[in-house]
Motif scaffolding. Structure first.
Motif, PDB file in Angstrom:
ATOM      1  N   GLU A  91      36.183  38.091  42.309  1.00  0.00           N
ATOM      2  CA  GLU A  91      35.160  38.160  43.370  1.00  0.00           C
ATOM      3  C   GLU A  91      33.795  38.479  42.773  1.00  0.00           C
ATOM      4  O   GLU A  91      32.793  37.854  43.106  1.00  0.00           O
ATOM      5  CB  GLU A  91      35.508  39.302  44.341  1.00  0.00           C
ATOM      6  CG  GLU A  91      36.215  38.869  45.593  1.00  0.00           C
ATOM      7  CD  GLU A  91      36.639  40.075  46.411  1.00  0.00           C
ATOM      8  OE1 GLU A  91      35.964  41.134  46.345  1.00  0.00           O
ATOM      9  OE2 GLU A  91      37.658  39.976  47.128  1.00  0.00           O
ATOM     10  N   ARG A  92      33.799  39.471  41.899  1.00  0.00           N
ATOM     11  CA  ARG A  92      32.547  39.957  41.360  1.00  0.00           C
ATOM     12  C   ARG A  92      31.886  38.872  40.496  1.00  0.00           C
ATOM     13  O   ARG A  92      30.681  38.649  40.580  1.00  0.00           O
ATOM     14  CB  ARG A  92      32.826  41.210  40.514  1.00  0.00           C
ATOM     15  CG  ARG A  92      31.633  42.122  40.373  1.00  0.00           C
ATOM     16  CD  ARG A  92      31.967  43.269  39.467  1.00  0.00           C
ATOM     17  NE  ARG A  92      33.069  44.083  39.942  1.00  0.00           N
ATOM     18  CZ  ARG A  92      34.018  44.573  39.158  1.00  0.00           C
ATOM     19  NH1 ARG A  92      34.005  44.318  37.856  1.00  0.00           N
ATOM     20  NH2 ARG A  92      34.975  45.309  39.663  1.00  0.00           N
ATOM     21  N   GLY A 119      44.687  32.032  41.029  1.00  0.00           N
ATOM     22  CA  GLY A 119      45.267  33.374  40.923  1.00  0.00           C
ATOM     23  C   GLY A 119      46.491  33.507  40.052  1.00  0.00           C
ATOM     24  O   GLY A 119      46.493  34.218  39.044  1.00  0.00           O
ATOM     25  N   THR A 172      45.120  42.916  40.234  1.00  0.00           N
ATOM     26  CA  THR A 172      44.215  43.323  39.162  1.00  0.00           C
ATOM     27  C   THR A 172      43.061  42.336  39.008  1.00  0.00           C
ATOM     28  O   THR A 172      41.958  42.721  38.622  1.00  0.00           O
ATOM     29  CB  THR A 172      44.991  43.389  37.836  1.00  0.00           C
ATOM     30  OG1 THR A 172      46.309  43.777  38.100  1.00  0.00           O
ATOM     31  CG2 THR A 172      44.327  44.344  36.885  1.00  0.00           C
ATOM     32  N   ARG A 181      42.855  28.555  45.461  1.00  0.00           N
ATOM     33  CA  ARG A 181      41.414  28.641  45.198  1.00  0.00           C
ATOM     34  C   ARG A 181      41.232  28.434  43.692  1.00  0.00           C
ATOM     35  O   ARG A 181      41.614  29.281  42.890  1.00  0.00           O
ATOM     36  CB  ARG A 181      40.855  30.003  45.632  1.00  0.00           C
ATOM     37  CG  ARG A 181      39.362  30.126  45.374  1.00  0.00           C
ATOM     38  CD  ARG A 181      38.776  31.388  45.957  1.00  0.00           C
ATOM     39  NE  ARG A 181      38.701  31.369  47.413  1.00  0.00           N
ATOM     40  CZ  ARG A 181      37.728  30.737  48.099  1.00  0.00           C
ATOM     41  NH1 ARG A 181      36.779  30.079  47.449  1.00  0.00           N
ATOM     42  NH2 ARG A 181      37.720  30.759  49.407  1.00  0.00           N
ATOM     43  N   TYR A 238      41.867  39.964  41.369  1.00  0.00           N
ATOM     44  CA  TYR A 238      41.073  39.516  42.517  1.00  0.00           C
ATOM     45  C   TYR A 238      39.670  40.102  42.510  1.00  0.00           C
ATOM     46  O   TYR A 238      38.686  39.401  42.734  1.00  0.00           O
ATOM     47  CB  TYR A 238      41.770  39.897  43.835  1.00  0.00           C
ATOM     48  CG  TYR A 238      42.895  38.956  44.210  1.00  0.00           C
ATOM     49  CD1 TYR A 238      42.882  37.626  43.790  1.00  0.00           C
ATOM     50  CD2 TYR A 238      43.967  39.387  44.994  1.00  0.00           C
ATOM     51  CE1 TYR A 238      43.911  36.772  44.130  1.00  0.00           C
ATOM     52  CE2 TYR A 238      44.992  38.535  45.340  1.00  0.00           C
ATOM     53  CZ  TYR A 238      44.963  37.219  44.904  1.00  0.00           C
ATOM     54  OH  TYR A 238      45.960  36.378  45.253  1.00  0.00           O
ATOM     55  N   VAL A 239      39.582  41.407  42.238  1.00  0.00           N
ATOM     56  CA  VAL A 239      38.269  42.030  42.317  1.00  0.00           C
ATOM     57  C   VAL A 239      37.324  41.511  41.226  1.00  0.00           C
ATOM     58  O   VAL A 239      36.188  41.122  41.532  1.00  0.00           O
ATOM     59  CB  VAL A 239      38.403  43.566  42.296  1.00  0.00           C
ATOM     60  CG1 VAL A 239      37.034  44.203  42.245  1.00  0.00           C
ATOM     61  CG2 VAL A 239      39.150  44.027  43.528  1.00  0.00           C
TER      62      VAL A 239
END
Lengths: 111, 868
Positions: free
Chosen positions: A49-50, A24, A43, A74, A45-46
């Motif tokens: 994830e995707r 991150g 901004t 992570r 993270y999404v």
């Protein structure tokens, strides 16, 4: 395969560049430095994830530091399909841009 | 920076916030944030670092949420699509649902507009939080069941600001109605006497004139804009002289805006209180009278409850011996309108009870509409079973399904909401006429109340959607997807539907009983024998006191007309009692008996005849007995009964008018107050050439001609006369206008409630009938008759309606009996009234059921069995 969005493309590139240290904070920092606009954790993270859901990224638990309050990182790595997606996106972009120069653009705007 | 490991953690609250908001997976995201946090602290120091970190979090949020929403948008779009498809596929069902909700919400909005208006009284005064009326509690007098009086004396005004430094300003006022004349324009209007502080304390903006000076001098007045136009047309009224009551010449010193509808003070003009000094001499000295209303403006920051206790000084200093029975207290100006417990003879006062009643009804109607949705949605569950099954198989969580169904009900309620907003705008003018007040539509223009309303509608959607969504999302895919399993029957839980139907009709029955009882009481009042005849009596106000010597001539001329039976001058019609004082009766043994609070009617010889009253013993006043004036009195039956007089005629009596008179007759009791109160003792005191009204008993034919004759007759004898007449009948019904309005509002509401409930029942039945198509078909093939099949389906609902009536009748009896108990003279609730209400509900329910069922029962079994 659908093309990557600009944010996804940039996050993937950042992960690739950071190699073994992509998590991150470093991703956000690298993007901020290269693009010159502020990329914050919220901004990225999404998109992360995707991308992971689509299988372009794999993630694993990394080491922890005191600075993180002992919490682990992570860590993200680019997968084979992620690499393909990047290459395809770049090729597509190049073919779209082929034969278009900056001068062409400015002229077209002027008329 | 005294941490051992040199690194620090964000505060617990921040950590929780981050975890919650950024959907932390196992603390790794929090780790990221902590790292950023420590970077900031390292480079920027403890304080600035923290600030920058918080800024960082805040700036992170919008991005995160936006990208999250984009992700869930696709799913959302699917839900919307499904909702709209369901909507158009089941048009009848959606129509029933939406129209029921829309009617309910419309009704709710109107009631709220009314309630909010009633609650807004006197809030328009800029300093309304500091304006109070000084009321008094005076145990020596109990009027209409209360010893609290809004009226006080005219003397305290002079001492209030000196005695109490907390009071910034004070004023007295008193209501008055008067004929006003300027050149050839004349009007009869309501006004008030008020002290010069009036326009400083209250916010009635002056269009012309200086608020500090307008009411300073005697014989000056301020007119409202409307009245100024009526009297002066386009002329500038300032400085002009108006001729008014008792022949006074009054100079206009100002013009103010018209009085807002939600003001407890109503007036067309304000007359300076100093003018009163030319009419009464004891204003500043008489502490005992109750003629005036005192208002004060407290200085800023004074707590009125604390200040109130200091008012006891007034009693100690000026009332002396009355310290134990008299107490002054304050009432905020904004409370005056809804507080009917305080006796007041001026001001626009309503009753808080009605507000509560209407609010309850509004919510009941909303609930009935919500119940419709629950009932229809749950009974349709079987149609949605497959969708739920497939969604679950593909991986939808129960949680998500619940959200979907909740969303659907919210969507439906909002569609209804938008419809009802349109309806409110369309119906609003009629509503205004119906209520008879120019109510502002500010519920819909004020953003705050609109937001509140929207929130409430949202809540309605959530609540009415919650049961269907729980039920639907609990379906198990295995059961609903099995081939041919059309009937999902979630067991006994569907019985909730029956409970809700019972509830709807329970409320409907109560509302209908209430309507019937209210109407019965109203017609009882209208037809009750009052002890006098209120038909065909015209009352004419006489303001000019200089023409009293003409009264006899006027009466004589009037009676000469063939359509006029009788005419009488008196101080008032027998509609209300205002002046009460103690009488003393001395019986034949010389024993003196006191009877407090006896109403005094100042009448002439023809009063009893004009009003068709009955003298039961003794005689009426007569010209034949010259001693009648000042020396004789007629008492009512209540006086005789309260004192236990056996042979009242001939007894000596002293009234407020004469200390040495004789009872010459007893008049049969008549109602001179509303039916909320018992008939009180009253005496007729004869006066010659005295009176404020002329009462004329006329024949029922050619009334316009008779009225014209009365006008011309009076005008020939009294110059500058403003003819202003009323039918006694109208005035009488006016006394009950608030009850009447309540009656018609109630009818409206119960009709609406009942129709919403019936719409729901209609939807329910038509669905059930369609579910039973095959059963009916088979029964018909086997030889069942149409009527038998109809009975089969209808039976269930008959039972439900029966149960609701059974539950509702005792409850409504209890409620309405309580309401009736507020009247001293009242009708009764018979078993037939109750049965009638139940029957109405029953018939309406049956009508909505039978058509649907008949249609299903009459259908050709070939079609219905061919169905699948």
């Amino acid at each position: 395969m659908r093309l990557l969005s600009r944010a996804e493309e940039m996050v993937l590139l950042a992960v690739w560049r950071l190699q073994d240290n992509a998590y991150g904070v470093t991703i956000a920092r690298m993007l901020t430095e290269t693009t010159g606009t502020a990329w914050r954790l919220g901004t990225i993270y999404v998109p992360l994830e995707r991308l992971e859901k689509k299988g372009f990224l794999t993630s694993s638990l990394g080491n922890s530091t005191n600075k993180r309050g002992g919490r682990s990182k992570r860590l993200y790595r680019l997968s084979k399909s992620g690499l393909n997606a990047l290459i395809k996106t770049r090729n597509t972009a190049e073919s779209v841009w082929q034969d278009v120069t900056v001068m062409d653009l400015e002229e077209g705007y002027g008329s | 920076m005294d941490h051992r490991d040199k690194f620090s953690e964000p505060s617990l609250l921040t950590r929780l916030f981050i975890k919650r908001l950024f959907r932390d997976d196992g603390g790794m995201r929090l780790g990221d944030f902590t790292e950023i946090f420590n970077d900031y602290i390292e480079t920027e120091g403890w304080f600035l670092g923290r600030l920058l970190f918080y800024n960082y979090i805040l700036l992170s949020i919008p991005h995160f949420i936006r990208s999250s929403i984009l992700r869930s948008y696709a799913m959302f779009r699917n839900y919307v699509k499904i909702t709209l498809r369901n909507f158009s596929r089941q048009k009848a069902y959606s129509l029933i649902n939406i129209s029921g909700l829309a009617i309910g919400i419309t009704c709710f909005i109107f009631i709220m507009i009314y309630v909010k208006f009633e609650d807004s009284y006197d809030g328009f005064h800029e300093r309304s939080d500091r304006i109070f009326r000084i009321n008094q509690h005076w145990e020596a007098w109990n009027f209409r069941g209360s010893s609290d009086f809004a009226s006080t004396n005219g003397a305290m005004y002079n001492v209030l600001t000196d005695e109490f430094h907390e009071i910034e300003m004070a004023l007295r006022l008193q209501g008055v109605s008067s004929a006003l004349r300027y050149e050839e324009n004349s009007v009869v209007v309501n006004g008030i006497y008020a002290d010069k502080e009036f326009f400083n304390i209250f916010t009635f903006p002056l269009v012309k004139g200086d608020p500090n000076n307008t009411l300073k001098d005697s014989h000056t007045m301020v007119l409202t804009k409307d009245l100024a136009v009526r009297l002066f047309g386009d002329e500038d009224p300032i400085g002009k002289v108006v001729h008014g009551l008792r022949g006074l010449a009054i100079t206009v010193t100002g013009v103010c805006e018209n009085v807002p509808e939600n003001s407890h003070l109503y007036f067309d003009f304000v007359l300076s209180f100093r003018t009163m000094y030319s009419l009464r001499s004891d204003l500043d000295t008489s502490w005992g009278i109750l003629n005036y209303y005192n208002y004060i403006l407290l200085k800023e920051g004074i707590r009125y409850k604390e200040f109130e206790s200091k008012l006891v000084r007034l009693v100690e200093k000026y009332h002396g011996p009355e310290r134990t029975v008299r107490r002054y207290f304050l009432q905020p100006v904004t409370d005056i309108h809804l507080d009917s417990g305080i006796n007041s003879w001026y001001g626009n006062v309503s009753d808080r009870k009605y507000i509560y009643l209407f609010t309850t009804v509004a919510f009941l109607i909303l609930i009935i509409a919500g119940v419709n949705y629950i009932n229809l949605a749950t009974s349709r569950a079987s149609l949605r079973g497959r969708e739920v099954g497939i969604r679950k198989t593909v991986g939808a969580l129960r949680n998500e399904l619940m959200k979907q169904f909740l969303g659907e009900s919210v969507f439906l309620t909002f569609t209804a909401f938008i419809l009802s907003l349109t309806a409110v705008y369309t119906i609003y003018p009629y509503f205004r006429d119906f209520v008879g007040i120019n109510i502002p539509l500010d519920v819909l223009t004020n953003p705050l109340s609109l937001a509140g309303l929207t929130g409430l509608i949202f809540l309605l959607g959530i609540i009415s959607g919650s049961y269907p969504s729980l039920l639907l999302s609990s379906l198990r895919p295995v059961n609903v997807l099995k081939a041919g399993s059309k009937n999902i029957s979630p067991g006994k839980r569907l019985n909730l539907r029956n409970v809700l139907v019972v509830f709807q009709f329970f409320v409907s029955v109560i509302l209908i009983v209430a309507t019937i009882v209210i109407y019965k009481q109203l017609s009882y009042i209208e037809n009750k024998d009052l002890g006098y005849d209120r038909n065909n009596i015209i009352t004419v106000s006489i303001w000019d006191s200089n023409s009293r010597d003409k009264y006899d001539v006027i009466k004589e001329e009037l009676i000469n007309h063939r359509n006029i039976y009788s005419a009488s001058f008196s101080d008032r019609a027998p509609l209300r009692a205002s002046e009460n004082s103690t009488i003393r009766v001395i019986d034949e043994n010389g024993k003196t008996m006191r009877l407090p609070q006896t109403s005094h009617f100042y009448v002439d010889n023809d009063y009893v005849e004009s009003y068709g009253m009955e003298i039961i013993t003794g005689r009426n006043f007569s010209k034949e007995f010259s001693t009648d004036i000042d020396k004789s009195v007629i008492v009512n039956e209540t006086v005789v009964n309260s004192l236990g007089l056996e042979n009242p005629v001939g007894m000596r009596i002293s009234t407020s008018n004469s200390s040495d008179a004789i009872i010459i007759g007893v008049v049969k009791d008549f109602h001179f107050s509303t039916f909320d109160f018992k008939i009180t003792p009253a005496v007729f005191v004869p006066v010659e050439r005295w009176g404020r009204i002329l009462s004329v008993k006329i024949a029922g034919n050619d009334i316009p001609g008779t009225v014209e004759y009365i006008e011309s007759t009076v005008k020939t004898h009294i110059s500058d006369f403003v003819f202003n007449y009323q039918f006694l009948d109208d005035q009488f019904l006016n006394l009950y206008s608030s009850q009447k309005r309540m009656g018609s509002l109630f009818t409206l509401f119960s009709v609406i409630a009942l129709s919403i409930a019936s719409i729901g029942l209609l939807g329910l039945i038509s669905f059930i009938a369609s579910q039973k198509t095959r059963e009916i078909g088979i029964r018909k093939v086997l030889g069942a008759s149409t009527s038998r099949i109809t009975g089969l389906v209808v039976k269930e609902f008959i039972i439900l309606v029966f149960v609701s009536s059974f539950l509702a009748l005792p409850v409504s009896y209890f409620i309405m009996n309580n309401w009736l108990n507020e009247f001293v003279y009242k009708t009764d609730i018979t078993i037939w009234n109750m049965m009638l209400s139940a029957l109405i509900v029953f018939i309406i329910a049956a009508l909505s059921v039978i058509y649907q069922v008949l249609k299903a029962a009459k259908a050709n079994p070939v079609d219905s069995l061919n169905f699948e």
